[in-house]
Design an enzyme around this catalytic site. Structure first.
Site, PDB file in Angstrom:
ATOM      1  N   ARG A  84       0.833  -1.207   0.000  1.00 26.41           N
ATOM      2  CA  ARG A  84       0.000   0.000   0.000  1.00 26.41           C
ATOM      3  C   ARG A  84       0.865   1.254   0.000  1.00 26.41           C
ATOM      4  O   ARG A  84       0.550   2.259  -0.657  1.00 26.41           O
ATOM      5  CB  ARG A  84      -0.939  -0.001   1.209  1.00 26.41           C
ATOM      6  CG  ARG A  84      -1.894   1.183   1.223  1.00 26.41           C
ATOM      7  CD  ARG A  84      -2.838   1.150   2.394  1.00 26.41           C
ATOM      8  NE  ARG A  84      -2.158   1.280   3.676  1.00 26.41           N
ATOM      9  CZ  ARG A  84      -2.780   1.314   4.854  1.00 26.41           C
ATOM     10  NH1 ARG A  84      -4.106   1.193   4.909  1.00 26.41           N
ATOM     11  NH2 ARG A  84      -2.113   1.435   5.978  1.00 26.41           N
ATOM     12  N   LYS A 140      -2.222   7.354   1.328  1.00 26.09           N
ATOM     13  CA  LYS A 140      -1.785   7.596   2.707  1.00 26.09           C
ATOM     14  C   LYS A 140      -0.633   8.608   2.689  1.00 26.09           C
ATOM     15  O   LYS A 140       0.544   8.255   2.755  1.00 26.09           O
ATOM     16  CB  LYS A 140      -1.367   6.288   3.381  1.00 26.09           C
ATOM     17  CG  LYS A 140      -1.371   6.366   4.915  1.00 26.09           C
ATOM     18  CD  LYS A 140      -1.254   4.989   5.512  1.00 26.09           C
ATOM     19  CE  LYS A 140      -1.201   5.028   7.032  1.00 26.09           C
ATOM     20  NZ  LYS A 140      -2.462   5.480   7.635  1.00 26.09           N
ATOM     21  N   GLU A 167     -15.336   7.431   7.004  1.00 27.95           N
ATOM     22  CA  GLU A 167     -14.293   6.839   7.848  1.00 27.95           C
ATOM     23  C   GLU A 167     -14.079   7.697   9.077  1.00 27.95           C
ATOM     24  O   GLU A 167     -14.654   8.777   9.214  1.00 27.95           O
ATOM     25  CB  GLU A 167     -12.985   6.709   7.068  1.00 27.95           C
ATOM     26  CG  GLU A 167     -12.438   8.036   6.545  1.00 27.95           C
ATOM     27  CD  GLU A 167     -11.174   7.886   5.713  1.00 27.95           C
ATOM     28  OE1 GLU A 167     -10.563   6.796   5.754  1.00 27.95           O
ATOM     29  OE2 GLU A 167     -10.800   8.850   5.031  1.00 27.95           O
TER      30      GLU A 167
END
Length: 344
Positions: free
Chosen positions: A99, A193, A226
């Site tokens: 990721r 991210k 989220e």
């Protein structure tokens, strides 16, 4: 000016009218001593750091610094990820690393090392730290060398990693959350991210100001998105586990792992089913159980949202079952999920 460890320069007057003097460090030895005063005694919270700028692993906390002209520092052009060290094992390192590199690609940052080298560096760093319970956090920066808006003139990207000492406990007590008024990130940035966590921090601070533990973001379509740094999941009144779709939010590694493990509970008859989809605020607040899902939790029960109870207002039985399922995977899961740290 005569050479010395340090000297003072006269700065503008302080608020109380007294002269404020700024120390000038003319040698690195005095500065290093000053920095080392920040972490007196042992154990230190950051037992080891890797820096591609230095080209090695640092064990002195005072030296664990990033250059001021690093693009990640002065322009926010960087990505990061985190893996868990639990009982001497790195949990889901490969998943997090994959990721991490996807985020880097989306941020147009080219790693200075191939994935296999990054993996080797992180394992060696964990081993050098001696830490058996903690987190391994790592960053890719666009590079360093100037304060411009583009990395075009930089010679190379930079890779940093640090081990943060600290154990983990299962979170078995429920928390209270609020709906955040802080605008959430657009899908481009939410699914990557990156180091821009100002919205996340403001959302967390807003919750604390309201005497809640954390917050929940709602997207422009009125669906639940989220938490500040965690995924959100629900148990419906029919006993179905629902995780929110990852098209507009970060695909949490723990959430993805939960999707792989939860069908076991369906086979056992504990859960009616497992699915990924959208959940409206009304549906979410009407759920039987609600929880956060994140790497360091791994599951945190939510018992109240905007002052109203979720379900009966108590920690749900299925939430605890899912917590135990993930925790067992963390402490005794397959070799594909857990890498033993080769401590020196």
């Amino acid at each position: 000016m005569a050479a010395s460890d340090s000297c003072s320069m006269v700065a503008p007057e302080a608020a109380n009218g007294e002269e404020f003097k700024v120390e000038v460090f003319a040698s690195s030895s005095k500065l290093l001593s000053k920095l080392q005063e920040k972490w007196p005694g042992k154990p230190k919270p950051y037992p080891a750091m890797y820096s591609s700028v230095y080209g090695g692993i640092l064990l002195d906390s005072a030296m664990m610094v990033i250059p001021i002209d690093d693009q990640m520092v002065n322009r926010g052009h960087g990505v990061f990820d985190t893996a868990i060290i639990l009982n001497g094992y790195l949990y889901e390192l490969d998943v997090h690393l994959a990721r991490f590199l996807r985020s880097a690609s989306n941020a147009k940052i080219v790693s200075p090392f191939p994935e296999t080298t990054l993996r080797s560096i992180l394992i060696q760093l964990a081993a050098s730290s001696g830490c058996r319970n903690g987190t391994l956090r790592y960053w890719l920066s666009a590079g360093l060398g100037n304060f411009l808006l583009s990395p075009a003139g930089l010679t190379s990207s930079a890779f940093y990693a640090v081990v943060i000492d600290g154990g983990f406990l299962q979170c078995r007590e429920g928390v209270k959350v609020i709906t955040s008024s802080i605008p959430m990130k657009s899908p481009l940035f939410a699914t990557m991210k990156n180091v821009n966590y100002l919205p996340n921090m403001l959302a967390k601070m807003e919750a604390e100001e309201e005497r809640a533990d954390a917050s929940v973001w709602i997207d422009e379509e009125g669906c639940i998105a989220e938490g500040p740094n965690v995924n959100v999941a629900f148990i419906t009144r029919d006993g179905e586990l629902v995780l929110l779709a990852f098209d507009k939010i970060l695909s949490g590694c723990s959430a993805m792992r939960l999707l792989q493990l939860a069908p076991k509970l369906v086979e056992q008859g504990s859960l009616k089913g497992v699915r990924v989809g959208s959940v409206s605020v009304e549906e979410g607040k009407g759920a039987a159980e609600m929880m956060y899902v994140g790497s360091t939790l791994p599951i945190l029960p939510i018992i109240m949202w905007d002052g109203k109870p979720i379900g009966d207002g108590n920690v749900g039985e299925l939430t605890m079952t899912l917590l135990d399922l993930l925790w067992d995977d963390m402490v005794a899961g397959p070799e594909t999920q857990r890498i033993p740290v080769p401590y020196v």
